[in-house]
Design a protein around this motif. Structure first.
Motif, PDB file in Angstrom:
ATOM      1  N   GLU A   4       0.668  -1.460  -0.092  1.00 11.45           N
ATOM      2  CA  GLU A   4      -0.090  -0.054  -0.039  1.00 11.45           C
ATOM      3  C   GLU A   4       0.894   1.255   0.070  1.00 11.45           C
ATOM      4  O   GLU A   4       1.950   1.410   0.648  1.00 11.45           O
ATOM      5  CB  GLU A   4      -0.882  -0.090   1.266  1.00 11.45           C
ATOM      6  CG  GLU A   4      -1.838   1.234   1.318  1.00 11.45           C
ATOM      7  CD  GLU A   4      -2.606   1.067   2.535  1.00 11.45           C
ATOM      8  OE1 GLU A   4      -3.334   2.148   2.927  1.00 11.45           O
ATOM      9  OE2 GLU A   4      -2.538   0.178   3.070  1.00 11.45           O
ATOM     10  N   CYS A  58      -4.424  -1.191  -8.112  1.00  9.16           N
ATOM     11  CA  CYS A  58      -5.573  -0.128  -7.878  1.00  9.16           C
ATOM     12  C   CYS A  58      -5.357   0.823  -7.159  1.00  9.16           C
ATOM     13  O   CYS A  58      -4.587   0.898  -6.270  1.00  9.16           O
ATOM     14  CB  CYS A  58      -6.818  -1.217  -7.563  1.00  9.16           C
ATOM     15  SG  CYS A  58      -6.853  -1.406  -5.783  1.00  9.16           S
ATOM     16  N   THR A  73      -8.532   0.206 -11.908  1.00 11.20           N
ATOM     17  CA  THR A  73      -8.165  -0.906 -11.893  1.00 11.20           C
ATOM     18  C   THR A  73      -7.100  -1.458 -12.794  1.00 11.20           C
ATOM     19  O   THR A  73      -6.982  -0.747 -13.875  1.00 11.20           O
ATOM     20  CB  THR A  73      -9.192  -1.865 -11.847  1.00 11.20           C
ATOM     21  OG1 THR A  73      -9.874  -1.822 -13.070  1.00 11.20           O
ATOM     22  CG2 THR A  73     -10.183  -1.616 -10.615  1.00 11.20           C
ATOM     23  N   ARG A  77      -8.560  -6.493 -13.416  1.00 11.30           N
ATOM     24  CA  ARG A  77      -9.083  -6.351 -12.087  1.00 11.30           C
ATOM     25  C   ARG A  77      -8.647  -7.514 -10.943  1.00 11.30           C
ATOM     26  O   ARG A  77      -9.342  -8.106 -10.426  1.00 11.30           O
ATOM     27  CB  ARG A  77     -10.514  -6.426 -12.266  1.00 11.30           C
ATOM     28  CG  ARG A  77     -11.284  -5.880 -11.117  1.00 11.30           C
ATOM     29  CD  ARG A  77     -12.943  -5.738 -11.347  1.00 11.30           C
ATOM     30  NE  ARG A  77     -13.574  -5.265 -10.245  1.00 11.30           N
ATOM     31  CZ  ARG A  77     -13.978  -6.078  -9.148  1.00 11.30           C
ATOM     32  NH1 ARG A  77     -13.730  -7.343  -9.450  1.00 11.30           N
ATOM     33  NH2 ARG A  77     -14.507  -5.610  -8.167  1.00 11.30           N
ATOM     34  N   ILE A  79      -7.211  -6.854  -8.349  1.00 12.23           N
ATOM     35  CA  ILE A  79      -7.559  -6.563  -7.070  1.00 12.23           C
ATOM     36  C   ILE A  79      -9.180  -5.563  -7.166  1.00 12.23           C
ATOM     37  O   ILE A  79      -9.166  -4.824  -7.839  1.00 12.23           O
ATOM     38  CB  ILE A  79      -6.510  -5.318  -6.378  1.00 12.23           C
ATOM     39  CG1 ILE A  79      -5.045  -5.989  -6.589  1.00 12.23           C
ATOM     40  CG2 ILE A  79      -6.819  -4.872  -4.929  1.00 12.23           C
ATOM     41  CD1 ILE A  79      -4.146  -4.809  -6.231  1.00 12.23           C
ATOM     42  N   LEU A  81     -12.169  -3.376  -6.601  1.00 14.86           N
ATOM     43  CA  LEU A  81     -12.516  -2.038  -6.093  1.00 14.86           C
ATOM     44  C   LEU A  81     -13.929  -1.759  -6.316  1.00 14.86           C
ATOM     45  O   LEU A  81     -14.548  -1.969  -7.479  1.00 14.86           O
ATOM     46  CB  LEU A  81     -11.489  -1.189  -6.943  1.00 14.86           C
ATOM     47  CG  LEU A  81     -11.613   0.379  -6.782  1.00 14.86           C
ATOM     48  CD1 LEU A  81     -10.821   0.294  -5.229  1.00 14.86           C
ATOM     49  CD2 LEU A  81     -10.625   0.823  -7.715  1.00 14.86           C
ATOM     50  N   CYS A  92     -14.686   5.006  -2.392  1.00 14.36           N
ATOM     51  CA  CYS A  92     -14.177   3.816  -3.043  1.00 14.36           C
ATOM     52  C   CYS A  92     -13.401   2.985  -2.030  1.00 14.36           C
ATOM     53  O   CYS A  92     -12.777   3.409  -1.020  1.00 14.36           O
ATOM     54  CB  CYS A  92     -13.379   4.170  -4.239  1.00 14.36           C
ATOM     55  SG  CYS A  92     -13.684   5.147  -5.429  1.00 14.36           S
ATOM     56  N   THR A  94     -11.503  -1.142  -1.320  1.00 14.30           N
ATOM     57  CA  THR A  94     -10.957  -2.586  -2.216  1.00 14.30           C
ATOM     58  C   THR A  94     -11.726  -3.674  -1.473  1.00 14.30           C
ATOM     59  O   THR A  94     -11.726  -4.754  -1.605  1.00 14.30           O
ATOM     60  CB  THR A  94      -9.276  -2.784  -1.655  1.00 14.30           C
ATOM     61  OG1 THR A  94      -9.217  -2.625  -0.358  1.00 14.30           O
ATOM     62  CG2 THR A  94      -8.881  -1.824  -2.596  1.00 14.30           C
ATOM     63  N   ASP A  95     -12.516  -3.409  -0.263  1.00 11.94           N
ATOM     64  CA  ASP A  95     -13.287  -4.259   0.503  1.00 11.94           C
ATOM     65  C   ASP A  95     -14.783  -3.759   0.751  1.00 11.94           C
ATOM     66  O   ASP A  95     -15.002  -2.806   1.401  1.00 11.94           O
ATOM     67  CB  ASP A  95     -12.717  -4.682   1.857  1.00 11.94           C
ATOM     68  CG  ASP A  95     -13.469  -5.884   2.517  1.00 11.94           C
ATOM     69  OD1 ASP A  95     -14.477  -5.985   2.628  1.00 11.94           O
ATOM     70  OD2 ASP A  95     -12.521  -6.709   3.249  1.00 11.94           O
ATOM     71  N   LYS A 135     -19.052  -2.474  -8.931  1.00  8.52           N
ATOM     72  CA  LYS A 135     -17.555  -2.965  -8.780  1.00  8.52           C
ATOM     73  C   LYS A 135     -16.823  -2.162  -9.960  1.00  8.52           C
ATOM     74  O   LYS A 135     -17.624  -2.142 -11.212  1.00  8.52           O
ATOM     75  CB  LYS A 135     -17.413  -4.371  -9.308  1.00  8.52           C
ATOM     76  CG  LYS A 135     -17.993  -5.315  -8.041  1.00  8.52           C
ATOM     77  CD  LYS A 135     -17.868  -6.735  -8.167  1.00  8.52           C
ATOM     78  CE  LYS A 135     -18.717  -7.405  -8.984  1.00  8.52           C
ATOM     79  NZ  LYS A 135     -18.771  -8.753  -9.008  1.00  8.52           N
TER      80      LYS A 135
END
Length: 199
Positions: A4, A58, A73, A77, A79, A81, A92, A94-95, A135
């Motif tokens: 990250e 992403c 992304t 894709r 990862i 998003l 936004c 990621t989870d 997504k």
């Protein structure tokens, strides 16, 4: 380069997850360089299209004075998003659980997504199992501003056919390309690794 990364210059910035691979014949690109270019382009009003680099990534970039946010992304894709936008607010993550925790997503099941799940065993992009969340599709940027939100494609695979030449020469060229690709994406020798191919 992986992990990250967050980069900010005043009221513009970006945050993302990266495992970048340089294009053939080019020098390695650091995650920080990658983000600095994206932030600079977005600040100048250009689309937040990624610089030429391959790999997994992403990211989200923002421009507070312009009240704009964008997410991107990688072409496959790899990862996930998720994005949501309502008047005056865009987010936004990621989870999907992060959007729930922030109160930006409710547990309202999207009937279109449920239809796809029951018929195909998964929820295709851009649908999301919950309403008002989408997504971000592969190879796309998702941009939100006071005018609304939309996804736009920045990457489209093109495979020009070249059927000239004999089969042995084409087979040899394909094998060399596959080997080169595997070597480019191979992690450093400090970590054990393997591959799984099906088919």
């Amino acid at each position: 380069h992986q992990g990250e990364v967050m980069f900010s210059e005043g009221e513009c910035g970006a945050a993302g997850l990266y495992h970048l691979v340089p294009p053939p014949g080019e020098r390695s690109v650091s995650s920080r360089e990658f983000q600095a270019r994206v932030v600079d382009d977005f600040r100048r009003g250009l689309p937040p299209v990624p610089p030429s680099a391959a790999g997994r990534f992403c990211y989200v970039t923002w421009n507070l004075p312009a009240r704009r946010i964008a997410a991107c992304t990688d072409p496959f894709r790899t990862i996930p998003l998720y994005a949501t936008a309502v008047p005056g607010l865009a987010a936004c993550a990621t989870d999907l659980r992060l959007l729930y925790a922030a109160g930006l997503a409710a547990a309202d099941v999207d009937p279109h997504a449920l239809y796809h799940y029951l018929n195909f065993g998964y929820v295709p992009t851009p649908f999301c199992i919950v309403k008002r969340v989408e997504k971000v599709p592969p190879g796309c940027t998702w941009t939100a501003s006071e005018e609304g939100a939309q996804a736009s494609i920045y990457w489209d695979p093109r495979y020009p056919e070249d059927l000239s030449g004999d089969k042995e020469k084409l087979a040899r060229a394909l094998r060399e390309q596959i080997q080169e690709t595997v070597l480019r994406y191979r992690p450093s020798s400090d970590h054990p690794w393997g591959t799984f191919l099906s088919g």
